[in-house]
Design a protein around this motif. Structure first.
Motif, mmCIF file in Angstrom:
data_model
loop_
_atom_site.group_PDB
_atom_site.id
_atom_site.type_symbol
_atom_site.label_atom_id
_atom_site.label_comp_id
_atom_site.label_asym_id
_atom_site.label_seq_id
_atom_site.Cartn_x
_atom_site.Cartn_y
_atom_site.Cartn_z
ATOM 1 N N PRO A 339 54.646 24.020 -0.618
ATOM 2 C CA PRO A 339 53.280 23.491 -0.735
ATOM 3 C C PRO A 339 52.417 24.254 -1.737
ATOM 4 O O PRO A 339 51.595 23.639 -2.425
ATOM 5 C CB PRO A 339 52.735 23.605 0.688
ATOM 6 N N TYR A 340 52.585 25.563 -1.836
ATOM 7 C CA TYR A 340 51.766 26.332 -2.780
ATOM 8 C C TYR A 340 52.145 26.011 -4.222
ATOM 9 O O TYR A 340 51.271 25.791 -5.074
ATOM 10 C CB TYR A 340 51.912 27.832 -2.513
ATOM 11 N N LEU A 341 53.455 25.982 -4.493
ATOM 12 C CA LEU A 341 53.900 25.660 -5.847
ATOM 13 C C LEU A 341 53.553 24.219 -6.199
ATOM 14 O O LEU A 341 53.136 23.929 -7.327
ATOM 15 C CB LEU A 341 55.408 25.888 -5.973
ATOM 16 N N THR A 342 53.709 23.331 -5.246
ATOM 17 C CA THR A 342 53.361 21.925 -5.480
ATOM 18 C C THR A 342 51.879 21.782 -5.816
ATOM 19 O O THR A 342 51.499 21.021 -6.720
ATOM 20 C CB THR A 342 53.684 21.083 -4.235
ATOM 21 N N SER A 343 51.036 22.500 -5.102
ATOM 22 C CA SER A 343 49.603 22.452 -5.356
ATOM 23 C C SER A 343 49.278 22.930 -6.768
ATOM 24 O O SER A 343 48.458 22.328 -7.471
ATOM 25 C CB SER A 343 48.871 23.312 -4.322
ATOM 26 N N LEU A 344 49.954 24.006 -7.189
ATOM 27 C CA LEU A 344 49.741 24.527 -8.543
ATOM 28 C C LEU A 344 50.256 23.554 -9.600
ATOM 29 O O LEU A 344 49.582 23.305 -10.614
ATOM 30 C CB LEU A 344 50.432 25.878 -8.687
ATOM 31 N N LEU A 345 51.435 22.981 -9.378
ATOM 32 C CA LEU A 345 51.998 22.039 -10.344
ATOM 33 C C LEU A 345 51.106 20.807 -10.493
ATOM 34 O O LEU A 345 50.944 20.277 -11.597
ATOM 35 C CB LEU A 345 53.404 21.628 -9.918
ATOM 36 N N SER A 346 50.513 20.364 -9.403
ATOM 37 C CA SER A 346 49.597 19.221 -9.466
ATOM 38 C C SER A 346 48.401 19.535 -10.351
ATOM 39 O O SER A 346 47.962 18.696 -11.153
ATOM 40 C CB SER A 346 49.118 18.851 -8.055
ATOM 41 N N ALA A 347 47.873 20.751 -10.220
ATOM 42 C CA ALA A 347 46.741 21.173 -11.049
ATOM 43 C C ALA A 347 47.142 21.257 -12.520
ATOM 44 O O ALA A 347 46.378 20.856 -13.411
ATOM 45 C CB ALA A 347 46.220 22.520 -10.557
ATOM 46 N N LEU A 348 48.337 21.763 -12.779
ATOM 47 C CA LEU A 348 48.823 21.868 -14.157
ATOM 48 C C LEU A 348 49.001 20.488 -14.788
ATOM 49 O O LEU A 348 48.732 20.296 -15.979
ATOM 50 C CB LEU A 348 50.136 22.640 -14.197
ATOM 51 N N LEU A 349 49.441 19.516 -13.993
ATOM 52 C CA LEU A 349 49.610 18.155 -14.513
ATOM 53 C C LEU A 349 48.270 17.548 -14.918
ATOM 54 O O LEU A 349 48.167 16.889 -15.956
ATOM 55 C CB LEU A 349 50.297 17.283 -13.464
ATOM 56 N N ILE A 350 47.245 17.760 -14.100
ATOM 57 C CA ILE A 350 45.907 17.267 -14.444
ATOM 58 C C ILE A 350 45.414 17.924 -15.726
ATOM 59 O O ILE A 350 44.843 17.281 -16.614
ATOM 60 C CB ILE A 350 44.917 17.549 -13.290
ATOM 61 N N MET A 351 45.637 19.234 -15.840
ATOM 62 C CA MET A 351 45.218 19.959 -17.034
ATOM 63 C C MET A 351 45.951 19.434 -18.272
ATOM 64 O O MET A 351 45.349 19.227 -19.331
ATOM 65 C CB MET A 351 45.472 21.451 -16.845
ATOM 66 N N LEU A 352 47.257 19.185 -18.147
ATOM 67 C CA LEU A 352 48.041 18.690 -19.284
ATOM 68 C C LEU A 352 47.631 17.273 -19.662
ATOM 69 O O LEU A 352 47.611 16.919 -20.850
ATOM 70 C CB LEU A 352 49.538 18.739 -18.946
ATOM 71 N N LEU A 353 47.301 16.453 -18.669
ATOM 72 C CA LEU A 353 46.825 15.101 -18.960
ATOM 73 C C LEU A 353 45.518 15.154 -19.743
ATOM 74 O O LEU A 353 45.313 14.378 -20.691
ATOM 75 C CB LEU A 353 46.641 14.329 -17.644
ATOM 76 N N THR A 354 44.644 16.057 -19.359
ATOM 77 C CA THR A 354 43.384 16.226 -20.093
ATOM 78 C C THR A 354 43.649 16.703 -21.508
ATOM 79 O O THR A 354 42.992 16.263 -22.468
ATOM 80 C CB THR A 354 42.477 17.234 -19.356
ATOM 81 N N TRP A 355 44.609 17.610 -21.671
ATOM 82 C CA TRP A 355 44.981 18.092 -23.006
ATOM 83 C C TRP A 355 45.450 16.940 -23.892
ATOM 84 O O TRP A 355 45.134 16.903 -25.081
ATOM 85 C CB TRP A 355 46.085 19.141 -22.872
ATOM 86 N N CYS A 356 46.180 15.991 -23.295
ATOM 87 C CA CYS A 356 46.657 14.840 -24.060
ATOM 88 C C CYS A 356 45.493 13.989 -24.570
ATOM 89 O O CYS A 356 45.577 13.370 -25.635
ATOM 90 C CB CYS A 356 47.592 13.989 -23.204
ATOM 91 N N VAL A 357 44.396 13.952 -23.817
ATOM 92 C CA VAL A 357 43.198 13.238 -24.263
ATOM 93 C C VAL A 357 42.561 13.983 -25.439
ATOM 94 O O VAL A 357 42.077 13.371 -26.402
ATOM 95 C CB VAL A 357 42.181 13.100 -23.116
ATOM 96 N N GLY A 358 42.579 15.317 -25.363
ATOM 97 C CA GLY A 358 41.940 16.115 -26.408
ATOM 98 C C GLY A 358 42.746 16.251 -27.676
ATOM 99 O O GLY A 358 42.173 16.497 -28.751
ATOM 100 N N LEU A 359 44.059 16.096 -27.604
ATOM 101 C CA LEU A 359 44.918 16.309 -28.777
ATOM 102 C C LEU A 359 44.567 15.420 -29.959
ATOM 103 O O LEU A 359 44.401 15.916 -31.081
ATOM 104 C CB LEU A 359 46.384 16.145 -28.380
ATOM 105 N N PRO A 360 44.451 14.087 -29.780
ATOM 106 C CA PRO A 360 44.095 13.260 -30.954
ATOM 107 C C PRO A 360 42.723 13.591 -31.519
ATOM 108 O O PRO A 360 42.505 13.474 -32.733
ATOM 109 C CB PRO A 360 44.150 11.831 -30.407
ATOM 110 N N LEU A 361 41.789 13.995 -30.660
ATOM 111 C CA LEU A 361 40.477 14.403 -31.158
ATOM 112 C C LEU A 361 40.595 15.630 -32.045
ATOM 113 O O LEU A 361 39.962 15.722 -33.107
ATOM 114 C CB LEU A 361 39.531 14.689 -29.981
ATOM 115 N N TYR A 362 41.419 16.583 -31.600
ATOM 116 C CA TYR A 362 41.616 17.809 -32.381
ATOM 117 C C TYR A 362 42.283 17.508 -33.719
ATOM 118 O O TYR A 362 41.876 18.031 -34.766
ATOM 119 C CB TYR A 362 42.467 18.784 -31.571
#
Length: 370
Positions: A339-362
């Protein structure tokens, strides 16, 4: 550093800070969060407690570029720019709170939280800008010291170190904002209306901005970069040492943004910036920085994007009983990770999804400023 030269290390530090903020704000489950990714419950300091003050400090460094022209002369253009940005930041933070409550079906003006991360940044930015423009950037350390000393006195005589309704911070917020508009903080006796981004604590947060500005002046002073690194390192170390000894009088506490918390986190931020300056701008080792530049060039916009994405992905789909977030957490990740690792991986996925939004802007050099 030459005028007009891009400070890559500052973009990277800003990007690191925002990436970390997105991770700690979006665990798969708040019941399973690794200790370093939690805030200290009251007194104390964790790595997570550094994130918000780091961004506040970075805002101060950036002010040297945006307001430092003509010796911080209070021109009409600078005043209008400061007011416009402060209002936009505050309204954006407030709108995000409204969006969350609307999507959850719990929107109620009587209980809507007014303050928050962006709102606190807006007020601190405005106060710091007023101080800088009125003083033309002079006597920053003296002004900062005076504010911190007065804040310590206020807490000492206003029960400011106790998590209770009698705390001066809570009293001010209740009087000016109303109890229903404050954050509900968990305590041993239940829950208490106590705002960690309070109006009164905007004063030491303003000092965090001013100390960042002071470091910014060191960095862009025109001297050799190695000299700027040395002076930034010494300044950061001095702040950290002062906070270490002062904590016996004034405990390090994020929830009240104590003066020692301001000094400790500003010192840590200066040390990290010095390390990045040395690594990136002096030694030229920047091949690893691309990922964080995406966040660092559109930080607050991507913070807002991540907030919206997190809310939308958390909405229940029909009568399934699942949202996209809960499905990924329980069905895709939890069966093979704890559960702890899963919780962290879920947060990392949200962060990476946001990065994908920012990449074309950059890539297209589109910088959306808030």
């Amino acid at each position: 550093m030459a005028k007009g030269e891009r400070l890559v290390s500052l973009d990277v530090m800003r990007g690191l800070t925002i990436a970390a903020m997105l991770v700690v704000n979006n665990p798969g489950s708040w019941s399973y969060v690794y200790a370093p990714l939690r805030h200290a419950p009251w007194n104390g300091l964790t790595p997570t407690d550094l994130i918000y003050p780091f961004f506040t400090f970075i805002m101060g460094v950036s002010m040297c570029f945006s307001l430092g022209k003509d010796g911080f002369a209070p021109t009409k253009a600078k005043i209008l720019k400061t007011l416009r940005r402060s209002v936009l930041l505050f309204l954006t933070g407030f709108a995000l709170h409204c969006f969350s409550r609307l999507c959850a079906g719990t929107f109620d003006w009587a209980t809507l939280r007014i303050m928050g991360v962006l709102q606190g940044l807006a007020v601190s930015y405005l106060l710091a800008a007023v101080i800088l423009l009125l003083s033309r950037g002079r006597h920053i350390l003296w002004t900062s010291s005076l504010i911190l000393v007065l804040y310590i006195i206020t807490l000492q005589f206003g029960n400011g170190y106790e998590l209770s309704a009698s705390n001066i911070i809570a009293k001010v917020d209740r009087a000016l904002l109303g109890e229903g508009h404050l954050y509900s903080m968990a305590t041993e006796g239940g829950r208490l209306a106590f705002e960690p981004e309070s109006l009164l604590s905007c004063l030491p947060r303003t000092v965090e901005v001013l100390l960042g500005m002071y470091v910014g002046r060191i960095v862009i002073s025109g001297r050799e970069k190695s000299d700027a690194v040395r002076d930034t390192l010494l300044f950061g170390a001095a702040l950290a040492v002062i906070s270490f000894f002062l904590r016996y009088l004034d405990p390090i506490n994020k929830n009240i943004w104590s003066s020692t918390f301001t000094l400790a986190t500003s010192g840590a931020a200066a040390l990290v910036l010095a390390l990045l300056l040395w690594t990136i701008d002096v030694k030229g080792k920047s091949s690893w920085c691309g990922f964080f530049k995406v966040f660092g060039t559109n930080p607050l916009f991507l913070y807002a994007v991540c907030w919206v994405l997190s809310v939308i992905l958390g909405l229940q789909i029909g009568d399934t009983g699942y949202s996209v977030k809960s499905f990924i957490y329980t069905r895709c990740l939890l069966p093979w990770a704890g559960p702890y690792l899963t919780s962290l991986l879920s947060a990392l996925l949200i962060m990476l999804l946001t990065w994908c939004v920012g990449l074309p802007l950059y890539k297209k050099k589109i910088f959306i400023k808030l």
